[in-house]
Design a protein around this motif. Structure first.
Motif: not given
Length: 356
Positions: A170, A173-174, A176-177, A180, A183, A286-287
């Motif tokens: 988690e 991901l915080a 480096e979102p 996702k 992950a 976003g990716c």
């Protein structure tokens, strides 16, 4: 006093800038038609003092042997007829003891932390920008074994007072979102908040402009042919058949340094290690990475610039061979798709590069 700097990569140009600031008359020679045309052109784009660890470390010889049989191995060795290659490998092997690792590690960490301070001050003094980001760097850990081993690395960071965070899935991901979609393949990570990123080619070109404003003279398309020694002192160099005198000569030729210095009987322990990179335009913000990540399994870095991302890494000991090998590109594409399946842009249109 006059200084002749040989080589216009990031090190040569930075030397020229600082010396000109101190009042020296500086000339820079390079065999290309612009600065940063070799190693400084397409490298991974990371300023990572926190990861300044020697390649020569306990356990590396056994790992290197195993890597020889892996498809996406971070290290490969192609034997040549150059004796210097085997001397380099032998010296590297000799430094894989715990005692030598501790000595080399402490030296690297000290000079790297000092370099970080210099870079920060240079930015403050000049306002130079180079698609740089001061958002930290995250090392990805895929296995329980890597998560366990990271504590020993954390102990080293504690020893040198380097800030860090050990992250769970988690936590990764915080910061480096964009990860996702991948992950589920990660156990966690190690984040160094003080480490940075930036495009070395842009940095070197913009610093060149500042150096020229200070009077630095850049001479391109120049082949350094010989060194002239008088009374046990270098007095001049021969470049494209013309003689240039100076009070001080600075060798910034990187991997090519031994070819020049052996002309005056100096043997330096330098041998080329070839790395590759692939640079693609970001299609989905976003990716894509926010800053930069290191994949501990494959020993590659994926770095975010303004509108591009670059994956770089691998070490190939194969002499001065700059051939772009399709299997290396395939490895970089595989890792990029594995971590950022939709954010890496059109990999077929990406720029493939290799440097020493």
């Amino acid at each position: 006093m006059t200084v002749a700097i040989l080589g216009a990569g990031v090190i040569g140009v930075t030397q020229a800038y600082y010396l000109a600031k101190k009042g020296y008359a500086v000339m820079v020679f390079d065999r290309h038609d612009n600065v940063a045309s070799e190693t400084s052109f397409g490298n991974a784009g990371q300023s990572t003092p926190g990861y300044a660890m020697p390649w020569a470390a306990p356990g590396i010889p056994m790992k290197a042997f195993k890597w020889l049989f892996e498809k996406h191995a971070p290290l490969s060795i192609s034997p040549t007829l150059d004796w210097a290659q085997y001397q380099f490998l032998w010296n590297m092997y000799r430094n894989c003891t715990s005692e030598r690792f501790e000595i080399n590690k402490s030296r690297l960490m000290r000079i790297s932390e000092y370099s970080r301070e210099c870079l920060i001050k240079l930015r403050a003094d000049t306002g130079i920008t180079y698609e740089n980001r001061s958002l930290g760097i995250t090392q990805l850990l895929r296995t329980p074994k890597q998560m366990h081993q990271v504590q020993s690395y954390a102990d080293i960071l504690d020893e040198f007072s380097v800030p860090y965070e050990i992250l769970n899935q988690e936590g990764v991901l915080a910061v480096e979102p964009g990860l996702k979609s991948s992950a589920h393949k990660l156990m966690g990570g190690l984040r160094l908040p003080n480490d940075e990123t930036g495009d070395c080619y842009i940095f070197t070109n913009r610093l060149t402009e500042l150096a020229q404003q200070l009077g630095v003279e850049f001479k391109f398309n120049q082949t350094i042919e010989d060194i002239c020694v008088e009374d046990h002192k270098i007095s001049a160099i021969t470049v494209n058949g013309e003689r240039y005198s100076a009070d001080i000569f600075v060798d910034c030729l990187g991997s090519y340094t031994p070819f020049l210095l052996k002309k005056i009987g100096i043997n330096v322990p330098i041998y080329p290690m070839k790395g590759y990179s692939l640079t693609a335009t970001i299609e989905d913000e976003g990716c894509a990475p926010v800053s930069s990540i290191l994949d501990d399994t494959y020993k590659v870095a994926i770095t975010r610039f303004d509108h591009r991302m670059r994956i770089g890494g691998m070490a190939e000991i194969s002499g001065f061979n700059l051939t772009l090998k399709p299997q290396r590109r395939a490895t970089l594409e595989f890792i990029m798709k594995d971590l950022f399946p939709t954010g890496g842009g059109d990999l077929q249109a990406a720029t493939f590069w290799a440097g020493l």
